[in-house]
Motif scaffolding. Structure first.
Motif, mmCIF file in Angstrom:
data_model
loop_
_atom_site.group_PDB
_atom_site.id
_atom_site.type_symbol
_atom_site.label_atom_id
_atom_site.label_comp_id
_atom_site.label_asym_id
_atom_site.label_seq_id
_atom_site.Cartn_x
_atom_site.Cartn_y
_atom_site.Cartn_z
ATOM 1 N N ASP A 25 0.805 -1.227 0.000
ATOM 2 C CA ASP A 25 0.000 0.000 0.000
ATOM 3 C C ASP A 25 0.837 1.276 0.000
ATOM 4 O OD1 ASP A 25 -2.345 -1.376 -0.001
ATOM 5 O OD2 ASP A 25 -2.615 -1.312 2.189
ATOM 6 N N PHE A 26 2.158 1.150 0.039
ATOM 7 C CA PHE A 26 2.997 2.345 0.183
ATOM 8 C C PHE A 26 4.066 2.438 -0.901
ATOM 9 C CE2 PHE A 26 1.180 1.407 4.276
ATOM 10 C CZ PHE A 26 0.721 2.650 4.672
ATOM 11 N N LEU A 27 4.389 3.685 -1.248
ATOM 12 C CA LEU A 27 5.419 3.965 -2.243
ATOM 13 C C LEU A 27 6.429 4.937 -1.653
ATOM 14 C CD1 LEU A 27 3.186 4.830 -5.352
ATOM 15 C CD2 LEU A 27 4.352 2.653 -4.907
ATOM 16 N N VAL A 28 7.630 4.910 -2.186
ATOM 17 C CA VAL A 28 8.593 5.973 -1.878
ATOM 18 C C VAL A 28 8.542 6.981 -3.014
ATOM 19 C CG1 VAL A 28 11.035 6.564 -1.625
ATOM 20 C CG2 VAL A 28 10.117 4.525 -0.480
ATOM 21 N N MET A 29 8.310 8.247 -2.655
ATOM 22 C CA MET A 29 8.316 9.331 -3.642
ATOM 23 C C MET A 29 9.665 10.032 -3.526
ATOM 24 S SD MET A 29 5.465 12.280 -4.160
ATOM 25 C CE MET A 29 4.507 11.362 -5.346
ATOM 26 N N HIS A 30 10.435 9.965 -4.601
ATOM 27 C CA HIS A 30 11.777 10.553 -4.617
ATOM 28 C C HIS A 30 11.736 11.856 -5.420
ATOM 29 C CE1 HIS A 30 16.087 10.972 -5.047
ATOM 30 N NE2 HIS A 30 15.948 10.991 -6.363
ATOM 31 N N TYR A 31 12.131 12.948 -4.770
ATOM 32 C CA TYR A 31 12.132 14.272 -5.423
ATOM 33 C C TYR A 31 13.497 14.504 -6.076
ATOM 34 C CZ TYR A 31 7.739 15.566 -3.195
ATOM 35 O OH TYR A 31 6.423 15.636 -2.820
ATOM 36 N N ARG A 32 13.488 14.635 -7.400
ATOM 37 C CA ARG A 32 14.746 14.865 -8.122
ATOM 38 C C ARG A 32 14.991 16.371 -8.311
ATOM 39 N NH1 ARG A 32 12.157 11.659 -11.888
ATOM 40 N NH2 ARG A 32 12.712 13.141 -13.534
ATOM 41 N N ASP A 33 16.215 16.690 -8.761
ATOM 42 C CA ASP A 33 16.543 18.096 -9.038
ATOM 43 C C ASP A 33 15.996 18.544 -10.398
ATOM 44 O OD1 ASP A 33 17.797 18.381 -6.627
ATOM 45 O OD2 ASP A 33 19.826 18.110 -7.408
ATOM 46 N N ASP A 34 15.539 17.583 -11.207
ATOM 47 C CA ASP A 34 15.028 17.924 -12.545
ATOM 48 C C ASP A 34 13.866 18.907 -12.443
ATOM 49 O OD1 ASP A 34 16.819 16.173 -13.668
ATOM 50 O OD2 ASP A 34 15.411 14.493 -13.633
ATOM 51 N N THR A 35 13.919 19.906 -13.284
ATOM 52 C CA THR A 35 12.902 20.957 -13.280
ATOM 53 C C THR A 35 12.408 21.110 -14.707
ATOM 54 O OG1 THR A 35 14.282 21.993 -11.616
ATOM 55 C CG2 THR A 35 12.458 23.313 -12.470
ATOM 56 N N SER A 36 11.087 21.031 -14.880
ATOM 57 C CA SER A 36 10.585 21.088 -16.256
ATOM 58 C C SER A 36 9.483 22.120 -16.370
ATOM 59 C CB SER A 36 10.080 19.709 -16.693
ATOM 60 O OG SER A 36 8.729 19.575 -16.409
ATOM 61 N N ALA A 37 9.318 22.613 -17.577
ATOM 62 C CA ALA A 37 8.231 23.560 -17.845
ATOM 63 C C ALA A 37 7.750 23.356 -19.269
ATOM 64 C CB ALA A 37 8.712 24.995 -17.653
ATOM 65 N N PHE A 38 6.605 23.927 -19.544
ATOM 66 C CA PHE A 38 6.006 23.853 -20.888
ATOM 67 C C PHE A 38 5.848 22.393 -21.328
ATOM 68 C CE2 PHE A 38 8.811 27.707 -20.701
ATOM 69 C CZ PHE A 38 7.796 28.586 -20.362
ATOM 70 N N ASP A 39 5.223 21.586 -20.436
ATOM 71 C CA ASP A 39 4.952 20.167 -20.712
ATOM 72 C C ASP A 39 6.223 19.408 -21.085
ATOM 73 O OD1 ASP A 39 2.199 20.649 -20.247
ATOM 74 O OD2 ASP A 39 2.038 21.449 -22.278
ATOM 75 N N GLY A 40 7.294 19.710 -20.374
ATOM 76 C CA GLY A 40 8.539 18.963 -20.545
ATOM 77 C C GLY A 40 9.417 19.478 -21.672
ATOM 78 N N LYS A 41 9.033 20.590 -22.298
ATOM 79 C CA LYS A 41 9.856 21.100 -23.420
ATOM 80 C C LYS A 41 11.122 21.798 -22.907
ATOM 81 C CE LYS A 41 5.999 21.553 -26.624
ATOM 82 N NZ LYS A 41 4.861 21.734 -25.687
ATOM 83 N N LYS A 42 11.064 22.362 -21.680
ATOM 84 C CA LYS A 42 12.257 22.986 -21.077
ATOM 85 C C LYS A 42 12.601 22.176 -19.820
ATOM 86 C CE LYS A 42 13.872 27.307 -18.962
ATOM 87 N NZ LYS A 42 13.765 28.749 -18.848
ATOM 88 N N ILE A 43 13.790 21.590 -19.801
ATOM 89 C CA ILE A 43 14.190 20.765 -18.648
ATOM 90 C C ILE A 43 15.614 21.124 -18.231
ATOM 91 C CG2 ILE A 43 14.618 18.415 -17.788
ATOM 92 C CD1 ILE A 43 12.547 17.374 -19.724
#
Ligand code: ADP
Ligand code: TMP
Ligand code: ASP
Length: 238
Positions: A25-43
């Motif tokens: 019932d549980f997951l680990v959510m890992h927050y990465r440094d990746d930053t995206s905008a415009f539906d992934g067009k700028k990363i």
């Protein structure tokens, strides 16, 4: 719940990765440094973004729980990881806007900064290839993405979050302009999932109206992580 072990990678999103655990019932959510905008067009990878967002989200989710809004958040596991309940996500983004900014300005020809009173609500279909198109509640029901009751609850809970967070931010000298939430079901109950971080909301300084959120990245204003840290310090997250 004592000995959670991180298992296999199950999903890689644009900014976070989800891992299974030894508890179904549980997951680990890992927050990465990746930053995206415009539906992934700028990363870009911005050092320290994963850590600040993980802590920011934990603070807000715990605050919302206290305000009576049930969430998937269980606890922080490390600088970049949190334990969450595994939800069946509705592929829908719920947006509340207190002030006009972003896509609503383009779509309706509004001037950025216009007060929206009462605040307005929009649903978007979560699909980067389609550019996250705006949808209405009938689409959600017709395509079976959520039931009538869940749609009503998503709207109600998203506005409840607004009541709670508008005050939290304003007490810290900031204006909550807009934000995006995602919901999912867990054993028949609708819970707030995903994240509430500066990546998914707009927040301005109350005096200067300086942008403190991911618009700094979208618009190339610089000092993105530094600005997220300023927000976090003002709220008492760090
Ligand atoms: P995106 O590429 O959609 O921006 P993220 O990098 O934010 O994705 O990754 C998070 C993914 O995990 C999203 O698809 C989101 O809907 C999903 N998700 C968020 N919370 C949960 C949860 N508690 N259980 C299952 N999936 C979740
Ligand atoms: P918008 O003005 O681009 O429609 O965005 C409204 C709010 O929702 C803003 O705070 C950014 C957030 N948002 C996301 O976090 N992810 C998304 O995919 C979209 C479309 C918006
Ligand atoms: N979250 C979306 C993306 O990463 C949209 C945005 O934030 O601009 O592309």
């Amino acid at each position: 719940m004592e000995n959670i072990e991180k298992g296999d990678l199950i999903t890689t999103g644009k900014a976070k990765s989800l891992y299974s655990t030894n508890q179904a019932d549980f997951l680990v959510m890992h927050y990465r440094d990746d930053t995206s905008a415009f539906d992934g067009k700028k990363i870009e990878s911005l050092e320290g973004k994963g850590t600040i967002n993980n802590k920011f989200n934990a603070f807000i989710m715990e605050y919302l729980e206290k305000e009576g809004i049930p969430t998937h958040f269980e606890r922080l596991l490390s600088e970049t990881d949190s334990l969450v309940k595994k939800l069946e996500m509705a592929p829908v983004e719920c947006v509340v806007r207190n002030v006009a900014a972003g896509s609503i300005c383009k779509r309706l020809g509004l001037k950025e900064g216009l007060d929206l009173n009462p605040p307005t609500f929009e649903f978007f279909y979560k699909d980067d290839d389609l550019g996250d198109p705006m949808i209405n509640e009938y689409h959600i029901k017709s395509f079976g993405w959520a039931t009538t009751e869940q749609v009503d609850q998503m709207q109600e809970k998203t506005f409840q979050v607004n009541d709670a967070l508008k005050k939290l931010f304003s007490d810290a000298g900031m204006i909550l302009i807009d934000y995006k939430l995602e919901f999912g079901s867990f054993k028949g109950e609708l819970l707030l999932g995903d994240e509430f971080t500066p990546d998914g909301c707009r927040v301005w300084d109350v005096e200067t109206r300086e942008k403190l959120d991911k618009d700094r990245f979208r618009q190339g204003l610089g000092d993105v992580v530094e600005s997220y840290q300023i927000m976090a310090k003002r709220l008492g997250v760090i």
